[in-house]
Enzyme design. Structure first.
Site, PDB file in Angstrom:
ATOM      1  N   HIS A 170      24.535  16.490  30.761  1.00 15.94           N
ATOM      2  CA  HIS A 170      23.326  15.802  30.326  1.00 15.94           C
ATOM      3  C   HIS A 170      23.206  14.440  31.027  1.00 15.94           C
ATOM      4  CE1 HIS A 170      21.145  13.381  27.116  1.00 15.94           C
ATOM      5  NE2 HIS A 170      20.301  14.364  27.361  1.00 15.94           N
ATOM      6  N   ASP A 173      16.248  14.703  34.998  1.00  9.24           N
ATOM      7  CA  ASP A 173      14.954  14.402  34.378  1.00  9.24           C
ATOM      8  C   ASP A 173      14.059  13.872  35.489  1.00  9.24           C
ATOM      9  OD1 ASP A 173      15.528  14.963  31.613  1.00  9.24           O
ATOM     10  OD2 ASP A 173      16.778  13.166  31.602  1.00  9.24           O
ATOM     11  N   HIS A 180      15.311   9.204  33.126  1.00  7.47           N
ATOM     12  CA  HIS A 180      14.973   9.843  31.858  1.00  7.47           C
ATOM     13  C   HIS A 180      13.596   9.489  31.318  1.00  7.47           C
ATOM     14  CE1 HIS A 180      14.980  10.368  27.443  1.00  7.47           C
ATOM     15  NE2 HIS A 180      15.521  11.516  27.767  1.00  7.47           N
ATOM     16  N   GLU A 208      14.213  18.820  34.383  1.00  9.90           N
ATOM     17  CA  GLU A 208      13.230  18.731  33.295  1.00  9.90           C
ATOM     18  C   GLU A 208      11.957  18.054  33.785  1.00  9.90           C
ATOM     19  OE1 GLU A 208      14.398  16.668  29.678  1.00  9.90           O
ATOM     20  OE2 GLU A 208      12.317  16.639  28.975  1.00  9.90           O
TER      21      GLU A 208
HETATM   22 CA    CA Z   1      16.426  15.788  29.666  1.00 12.44          CA
END
Ligand code: CA
Length: 315
Positions: free
Chosen positions: A8, A37, A50, A140
């Protein structure tokens, strides 16, 4: 099947999030997937960070005073990539400048930079060829509706870059994730994307996102999702119920319901320094999620801890 370890924001429990060192460290620790991200810059480049804002993880306010919007925030969309590449990244802070994870080392400075999506995909190729084991990516698409209002089709930029690096087929080592259900439908059914897709599931009171998350977690919602996506990424707290009386946890049934529809389940986020209510240590949380619920993978800030847990389990 052994559950996959998704780093992550990289090994961000150890090094500042979404920096190349944090990604390389995650690979060395045994992560199966590295997360990216993705946010667009003013010149329509993709960066790995992010938030749509830069101010919680970089020195943008000091370096570019006067470039905030009226809300006081510094938006990546207001800066060219070249400008963003000059910023120094530090450990995440909140609106008052306090470190969000106070136990983590307050690393920062010129060794830690923001980088483009393309640069990270190059690093992933380099790691694969030099490191001796496979690794996948887990990009993402951040706030596609917000980006559209800013005049940029974030999704198309992401798919173009993925295509340039050879990520096009369903079997390729990539999961593409998004919180926006309508955008995932567009990606699959309008844009004809064949990659594995993951619907992230949050809580309806977190932010004004267009997706009704509650409705996605029941049988009907999951049945509908399965026509579009390959898996779900639920908030880890949605996997269980916590009994107020004695603090015991029990299965919420979400993982089994998703599996019934053929969906993989990759919950977020496993952190040894920020445990969800009802768990006293990360090992207990992993044992419950992996042994009892049979999750297919997990997002973690600590890929080393997850890798060690899985080694002990198989060894
Ligand atoms: Ca994410």
């Amino acid at each position: 099947m052994r559950p996959v370890i998704i780093a992550h924001r990289g090994a961000c429990g150890h090094l500042p999030e979404h920096t190349l060192p944090a990604k390389a460290l995650a690979y060395a620790m045994g992560a199966d997937y590295l997360e990216q991200d993705l946010v667009a810059t003013r010149d329509d480049e993709l960066i790995v960070t992010h938030d749509i804002h830069l101010d919680r993880v970089t020195d943008v306010a000091r370096r570019f005073p006067g470039r905030a919007r009226p809300d006081g925030r510094y938006y990546a969309r207001d800066f060219d990539l070249e400008e963003i590449l000059t910023l120094a990244v530090h450990e995440r802070v909140d609106g008052r400048g306090q470190q969000v994870f106070p136990q983590r080392q307050a690393l920062g400075g010129r060794d830690f930079r923001v980088h483009s999506f393309a640069r990270e995909l190059e690093l992933v190729d380099e790691l694969r060829s030099s490191g001796g084991h496979e690794v996948g990516i887990y990009p993402e698409i951040k706030e596609p509706g917000w980006h559209r209002a800013e005049g940029v089709d974030l999704t198309r930029l992401v798919l173009d870059t993925l295509g340039q690096f050879g990520y096009v087929g369903h079997a390729d080592p990539v999961y593409l994730q998004c919180f926006d259900e309508a955008e995932l439908r567009r990606i699959r059914h309008e844009l004809g994307c064949r990659l594995k897709l993951v619907q992230l599931i949050g809580e309806d009171d977190w932010s004004p996102l267009p997706t009704n998350f509650r409705g996605l977690r029941n049988k009907r919602g999951l049945e509908k999702l399965a026509r579009t996506v390959d898996g779900i990424g639920p908030w880890v707290n949605q996997l269980y119920r916590l009994r107020k009386r004695d603090g015991r946890v029990s299965d919420s049934g979400l993982v089994a319901r998703a599996h019934d529809q053929g969906l993989t389940v990759h919950p977020y986020t496993f952190r040894s320094d920020a445990l969800p209510a009802g768990f006293d240590d990360i090992g207990e949380l992993m044992r419950f999620s992996i042994e009892e619920l049979a999750i297919d993978g997990l997002f973690t800030d600590f890929p080393d801890v997850a890798a060690q847990f899985l080694r002990q389990r198989t060894g």
